[in-house]
Design a protein around this motif. Structure first.
Motif, PDB file in Angstrom:
ATOM      1  N   SER B  94       0.854  -1.183   0.000  1.00 56.62           N
ATOM      2  CA  SER B  94       0.000   0.000   0.000  1.00 56.62           C
ATOM      3  C   SER B  94       0.888   1.230   0.000  1.00 56.62           C
ATOM      4  N   GLY B  95       0.261   2.377  -0.261  1.00 46.49           N
ATOM      5  CA  GLY B  95       0.989   3.623  -0.215  1.00 46.49           C
ATOM      6  C   GLY B  95       1.216   4.106   1.203  1.00 46.49           C
ATOM      7  N   GLY B  96       0.697   3.389   2.190  1.00 43.70           N
ATOM      8  CA  GLY B  96       0.816   3.756   3.583  1.00 43.70           C
ATOM      9  C   GLY B  96      -0.535   3.625   4.254  1.00 43.70           C
ATOM     10  N   ARG B  97      -0.589   4.041   5.503  1.00 40.37           N
ATOM     11  CA  ARG B  97      -1.855   3.986   6.225  1.00 40.37           C
ATOM     12  C   ARG B  97      -2.936   4.773   5.487  1.00 40.37           C
ATOM     13  N   ASN B  98      -4.150   4.271   5.601  1.00 46.15           N
ATOM     14  CA  ASN B  98      -5.315   4.969   5.043  1.00 46.15           C
ATOM     15  C   ASN B  98      -5.244   5.101   3.539  1.00 46.15           C
ATOM     16  N   THR B  99      -4.550   4.143   2.899  1.00 47.13           N
ATOM     17  CA  THR B  99      -4.588   4.033   1.443  1.00 47.13           C
ATOM     18  C   THR B  99      -4.987   2.608   1.103  1.00 47.13           C
ATOM     19  N   GLU B 100      -5.424   2.421  -0.125  1.00 51.98           N
ATOM     20  CA  GLU B 100      -5.906   1.112  -0.537  1.00 51.98           C
ATOM     21  C   GLU B 100      -4.785   0.085  -0.461  1.00 51.98           C
ATOM     22  N   ALA B 101      -5.145  -1.125  -0.036  1.00 49.38           N
ATOM     23  CA  ALA B 101      -4.192  -2.219   0.034  1.00 49.38           C
ATOM     24  C   ALA B 101      -4.384  -3.153  -1.148  1.00 49.38           C
ATOM     25  N   PHE B 102      -3.280  -3.670  -1.672  1.00 45.10           N
ATOM     26  CA  PHE B 102      -3.302  -4.593  -2.799  1.00 45.10           C
ATOM     27  C   PHE B 102      -2.626  -5.888  -2.355  1.00 45.10           C
ATOM     28  N   PHE B 103      -3.260  -7.011  -2.703  1.00 43.84           N
ATOM     29  CA  PHE B 103      -2.803  -8.307  -2.226  1.00 43.84           C
ATOM     30  C   PHE B 103      -2.312  -9.187  -3.373  1.00 43.84           C
ATOM     31  N   GLY B 104      -1.323 -10.010  -3.081  1.00 39.43           N
ATOM     32  CA  GLY B 104      -0.933 -11.057  -3.991  1.00 39.43           C
ATOM     33  C   GLY B 104      -1.940 -12.188  -3.979  1.00 39.43           C
ATOM     34  N   GLN B 105      -1.710 -13.200  -4.819  1.00 41.60           N
ATOM     35  CA  GLN B 105      -2.648 -14.308  -4.972  1.00 41.60           C
ATOM     36  C   GLN B 105      -2.526 -15.350  -3.870  1.00 41.60           C
ATOM     37  N   GLY B 106      -1.521 -15.242  -3.042  1.00 40.03           N
ATOM     38  CA  GLY B 106      -1.382 -16.173  -1.926  1.00 40.03           C
ATOM     39  C   GLY B 106      -0.465 -17.337  -2.231  1.00 40.03           C
ATOM     40  N   THR B 107       0.153 -17.856  -1.167  1.00 45.69           N
ATOM     41  CA  THR B 107       0.973 -19.068  -1.240  1.00 45.69           C
ATOM     42  C   THR B 107       0.417 -20.061  -0.237  1.00 45.69           C
ATOM     43  N   ARG B 108       0.002 -21.210  -0.739  1.00 46.46           N
ATOM     44  CA  ARG B 108      -0.506 -22.252   0.157  1.00 46.46           C
ATOM     45  C   ARG B 108       0.652 -23.145   0.553  1.00 46.46           C
ATOM     46  N   LEU B 109       1.047 -23.065   1.821  1.00 46.65           N
ATOM     47  CA  LEU B 109       2.204 -23.807   2.336  1.00 46.65           C
ATOM     48  C   LEU B 109       1.733 -24.901   3.278  1.00 46.65           C
ATOM     49  N   THR B 110       2.227 -26.098   3.018  1.00 46.70           N
ATOM     50  CA  THR B 110       1.961 -27.224   3.905  1.00 46.70           C
ATOM     51  C   THR B 110       3.278 -27.746   4.436  1.00 46.70           C
ATOM     52  N   VAL B 111       3.371 -27.877   5.746  1.00 45.58           N
ATOM     53  CA  VAL B 111       4.576 -28.426   6.379  1.00 45.58           C
ATOM     54  C   VAL B 111       4.199 -29.770   6.993  1.00 45.58           C
TER      55      VAL B 111
END
Lengths: 110, 112
Positions: B94-111
């Motif tokens: 994000s650009g900092g607090r109180n700005t829109e957040a952008f997310f990656g697609q995720g990593t599914r980790l199994t241990v």
């Protein structure tokens, strides 16, 4: 630390129904986020709002800063709206990063 | 416009193995974050970086290390994986607090 509560946790509705998801938080904030997550998918930002109301298509988000409460509404719901909807606020206390509700799992049946 | 890209999408590790999750953003954001998502719990902050060269612990930092390599990249390392680290990991910027957040697609980790 801000605590974020969402309700309901699960919601099943028929296509076309008006949907409301609620979010409340414990500590005053300056902005709140609504996010959408499809099964097995990534997280998409729907809204960020700090006052009043925002509208995007069939989605409407409102916030009442004094009451520490926000709602997400979906009008004319459709099966493609089926997803998990997540409310989030900044953690506060000097720490960066969002604090999230546990999400509302919405299923819209045709 | 790629947004936030994280790799890999899936990973299976044996207990004690190490790995690094990679994250890059092309939006010139100062702030980057690593979260984990577990069933029945909201996403929780592991580490964040408010700017290039700085990193700070979040709510659940134990067992992880991070590196803000440059403004674009923020990696998460598991030095000795444990079954409790089985989760879905999301990188965000994000650009900092109180700005829109952008997310990656995720990593599914199994241990295991």
């Amino acid at each position: 630390k801000n605590e974020v509560e969402q309700s309901p946790q699960n919601l099943t509705a028929q296509e076309g129904e008006f949907i409301t998801i609620n979010c409340s938080y414990s500590v005053g904030i300056s902005a709140l986020h609504w996010l959408q997550q499809h099964p097995g998918g990534g997280i998409v930002s729907l809204f960020m709002l700090s006052s009043g109301k925002k509208k995007h298509g069939r989605l409407i988000a409102t916030i009442n800063i004094q009451e520490k409460h926000s709602s997400l509404h979906i009008t004319a719901s459709h099966p493609r709206d089926s997803a998990v909807y997540i409310c989030a606020v900044y953690a506060g206390g000097g720490a960066d990063g969002l604090t999230f509700g546990k999400g509302t799992h919405l299923i819209i049946q045709p | 416009n790629a947004g936030v890209t994280q790799t890999p999408k899936f990973q299976v590790l044996k207990t004690g193995q190490s790995m690094t999750l990679q994250c890059a953003q092309d939006m010139n954001h100062n702030s980057m974050y690593w979260y984990r998502q577990d069933p029945g719990m909201g996403l929780r902050l592991i580490y964040y970086s408010a700017s290039e060269g700085t990193t700070d612990k979040g709510e659940v930092p134990n067992g992880y290390n991070v590196s803000r390599l440059n403004k674009r990249e923020f990696s998460l390392r598991l030095e000795s994986a444990a079954p409790s680290q089985t989760s879905v990991y999301f990188c965000a910027s994000s650009g900092g607090r109180n700005t829109e957040a952008f997310f990656g697609q995720g990593t599914r980790l199994t241990v295991v």
